[in-house]
Design a protein around this motif. Structure first.
Motif, PDB file in Angstrom:
ATOM      1  N   LYS A  93      31.257  -1.194 -19.631  1.00 28.54           N
ATOM      2  CA  LYS A  93      31.972  -1.046 -20.897  1.00 28.54           C
ATOM      3  C   LYS A  93      31.078  -0.481 -21.996  1.00 28.54           C
ATOM      4  CE  LYS A  93      34.798  -3.647 -24.159  1.00 28.54           C
ATOM      5  NZ  LYS A  93      35.389  -4.945 -24.485  1.00 28.54           N
ATOM      6  N   LYS A  94      29.871  -1.006 -22.133  1.00 31.38           N
ATOM      7  CA  LYS A  94      28.958  -0.571 -23.191  1.00 31.38           C
ATOM      8  C   LYS A  94      28.595   0.911 -23.030  1.00 31.38           C
ATOM      9  CE  LYS A  94      24.797  -2.083 -25.560  1.00 31.38           C
ATOM     10  NZ  LYS A  94      23.729  -3.079 -25.609  1.00 31.38           N
ATOM     11  N   GLN A  95      28.296   1.311 -21.811  1.00 35.94           N
ATOM     12  CA  GLN A  95      27.931   2.706 -21.549  1.00 35.94           C
ATOM     13  C   GLN A  95      29.140   3.633 -21.796  1.00 35.94           C
ATOM     14  OE1 GLN A  95      24.948   3.913 -21.071  1.00 35.94           O
ATOM     15  NE2 GLN A  95      25.686   6.007 -20.883  1.00 35.94           N
ATOM     16  N   ASP A  96      30.328   3.201 -21.391  1.00 33.48           N
ATOM     17  CA  ASP A  96      31.523   4.014 -21.602  1.00 33.48           C
ATOM     18  C   ASP A  96      31.826   4.191 -23.093  1.00 33.48           C
ATOM     19  OD1 ASP A  96      31.832   4.371 -18.912  1.00 33.48           O
ATOM     20  OD2 ASP A  96      33.950   3.793 -18.904  1.00 33.48           O
ATOM     21  N   ILE A  97      31.592   3.154 -23.886  1.00 30.73           N
ATOM     22  CA  ILE A  97      31.796   3.265 -25.337  1.00 30.73           C
ATOM     23  C   ILE A  97      30.829   4.290 -25.913  1.00 30.73           C
ATOM     24  CG2 ILE A  97      31.536   2.044 -27.547  1.00 30.73           C
ATOM     25  CD1 ILE A  97      32.702  -0.447 -26.092  1.00 30.73           C
ATOM     26  N   LYS A  98      29.574   4.266 -25.459  1.00 31.82           N
ATOM     27  CA  LYS A  98      28.596   5.260 -25.918  1.00 31.82           C
ATOM     28  C   LYS A  98      29.040   6.670 -25.507  1.00 31.82           C
ATOM     29  CE  LYS A  98      23.782   6.737 -25.602  1.00 31.82           C
ATOM     30  NZ  LYS A  98      24.213   8.086 -25.830  1.00 31.82           N
ATOM     31  N   MET A  99      29.506   6.823 -24.267  1.00 34.16           N
ATOM     32  CA  MET A  99      29.968   8.133 -23.787  1.00 34.16           C
ATOM     33  C   MET A  99      31.173   8.613 -24.615  1.00 34.16           C
ATOM     34  SD  MET A  99      29.423   7.514 -19.647  1.00 34.16           S
ATOM     35  CE  MET A  99      30.889   8.383 -19.256  1.00 34.16           C
ATOM     36  N   PHE A 100      32.049   7.684 -24.965  1.00 35.30           N
ATOM     37  CA  PHE A 100      33.218   8.033 -25.773  1.00 35.30           C
ATOM     38  C   PHE A 100      32.793   8.467 -27.178  1.00 35.30           C
ATOM     39  CE2 PHE A 100      36.826   6.537 -28.525  1.00 35.30           C
ATOM     40  CZ  PHE A 100      37.686   7.580 -28.200  1.00 35.30           C
ATOM     41  N   ALA A 101      31.854   7.745 -27.773  1.00 30.91           N
ATOM     42  CA  ALA A 101      31.340   8.121 -29.096  1.00 30.91           C
ATOM     43  C   ALA A 101      30.701   9.509 -29.039  1.00 30.91           C
ATOM     44  CB  ALA A 101      30.342   7.083 -29.596  1.00 30.91           C
ATOM     45  N   ASP A 102      29.956   9.787 -27.963  1.00 30.23           N
ATOM     46  CA  ASP A 102      29.357  11.116 -27.789  1.00 30.23           C
ATOM     47  C   ASP A 102      30.441  12.192 -27.687  1.00 30.23           C
ATOM     48  OD1 ASP A 102      26.823   9.987 -27.806  1.00 30.23           O
ATOM     49  OD2 ASP A 102      26.609  10.032 -25.614  1.00 30.23           O
ATOM     50  N   LYS A 103      31.502  11.889 -26.964  1.00 27.38           N
ATOM     51  CA  LYS A 103      32.594  12.852 -26.783  1.00 27.38           C
ATOM     52  C   LYS A 103      33.260  13.179 -28.125  1.00 27.38           C
ATOM     53  CE  LYS A 103      36.664  13.681 -23.981  1.00 27.38           C
ATOM     54  NZ  LYS A 103      37.441  13.243 -22.817  1.00 27.38           N
ATOM     55  N   ILE A 104      33.533  12.150 -28.921  1.00 31.62           N
ATOM     56  CA  ILE A 104      34.150  12.375 -30.239  1.00 31.62           C
ATOM     57  C   ILE A 104      33.207  13.173 -31.141  1.00 31.62           C
ATOM     58  CG2 ILE A 104      34.883  11.250 -32.387  1.00 31.62           C
ATOM     59  CD1 ILE A 104      36.129   9.069 -30.703  1.00 31.62           C
ATOM     60  N   THR A 105      31.948  12.781 -31.175  1.00 35.32           N
ATOM     61  CA  THR A 105      30.969  13.463 -32.018  1.00 35.32           C
ATOM     62  C   THR A 105      30.835  14.932 -31.629  1.00 35.32           C
ATOM     63  OG1 THR A 105      29.747  11.392 -32.263  1.00 35.32           O
ATOM     64  CG2 THR A 105      28.574  13.405 -32.819  1.00 35.32           C
ATOM     65  N   ASN A 106      30.734  15.209 -30.348  1.00 36.45           N
ATOM     66  CA  ASN A 106      30.628  16.597 -29.872  1.00 36.45           C
ATOM     67  C   ASN A 106      31.882  17.400 -30.200  1.00 36.45           C
ATOM     68  OD1 ASN A 106      28.032  16.265 -28.895  1.00 36.45           O
ATOM     69  ND2 ASN A 106      28.740  15.662 -26.867  1.00 36.45           N
ATOM     70  N   HIS A 107      33.036  16.784 -30.018  1.00 38.42           N
ATOM     71  CA  HIS A 107      34.299  17.471 -30.312  1.00 38.42           C
ATOM     72  C   HIS A 107      34.375  17.876 -31.782  1.00 38.42           C
ATOM     73  CE1 HIS A 107      38.460  18.567 -29.539  1.00 38.42           C
ATOM     74  NE2 HIS A 107      38.763  17.995 -30.685  1.00 38.42           N
ATOM     75  N   ILE A 108      33.987  16.968 -32.651  1.00 34.65           N
ATOM     76  CA  ILE A 108      34.018  17.252 -34.086  1.00 34.65           C
ATOM     77  C   ILE A 108      33.014  18.338 -34.424  1.00 34.65           C
ATOM     78  CG2 ILE A 108      33.519  16.298 -36.379  1.00 34.65           C
ATOM     79  CD1 ILE A 108      34.780  13.639 -35.314  1.00 34.65           C
ATOM     80  N   LYS A 109      31.804  18.262 -33.888  1.00 30.34           N
ATOM     81  CA  LYS A 109      30.782  19.281 -34.155  1.00 30.34           C
ATOM     82  C   LYS A 109      31.238  20.667 -33.714  1.00 30.34           C
ATOM     83  CE  LYS A 109      26.671  16.353 -33.908  1.00 30.34           C
ATOM     84  NZ  LYS A 109      25.488  16.028 -33.104  1.00 30.34           N
TER      85      LYS A 109
END
Length: 112
Positions: A93-109
């Motif tokens: 769960k913790k790693q998936d949350i980090k991966m999800f945060a990375d996905k959102i951040t990259n999408h916005i960038k």
């Protein structure tokens, strides 16, 4: 540099580009430049007229430099959240949350 315009404005520009596809770009631009001052009932023309009267410089720049559709950040993030909710965990769960945060951040960038 292309001008960011709301989706409805981009749709209206696209509509006229499509129906006037046999005209030169200069002719299309002349027609679009008349919208702010003409009386019309056409829904696409009304969208452009309202936008041109509210943001005249942006409207002219969109005609001259081109346009891109504005990113609806709320809609984009909602899609990403729904996709994440519907997908089983890849890691813990913790790693998936980090991966999800990375996905959102990259999408916005990439899209801003």
């Amino acid at each position: 540099m292309k001008i960011r315009v709301p989706s409805n404005v981009a749709d209206a520009f696209d509509h006229f580009d499509k129906i006037w596809h046999t005209m030169t770009q200069d002719s299309i631009n002349l027609m679009l430049m008349s919208f702010p001052s003409v009386r019309t009932e056409d829904p696409n023309a009304l969208v452009l007229k309202e936008y041109a009267n509210k943001y005249p410089t942006r409207y002219i720049r969109a005609l001259a430099d081109g346009y891109v559709r504005e990113l609806d950040l709320h809609e984009e993030v909602s899609k990403l959240i729904n996709e994440w909710i519907d997908t089983p965990y890849v890691e813990d769960k913790k790693q998936d949350i980090k991966m999800f945060a990375d996905k959102i951040t990259n999408h916005i960038k990439e899209n801003l």
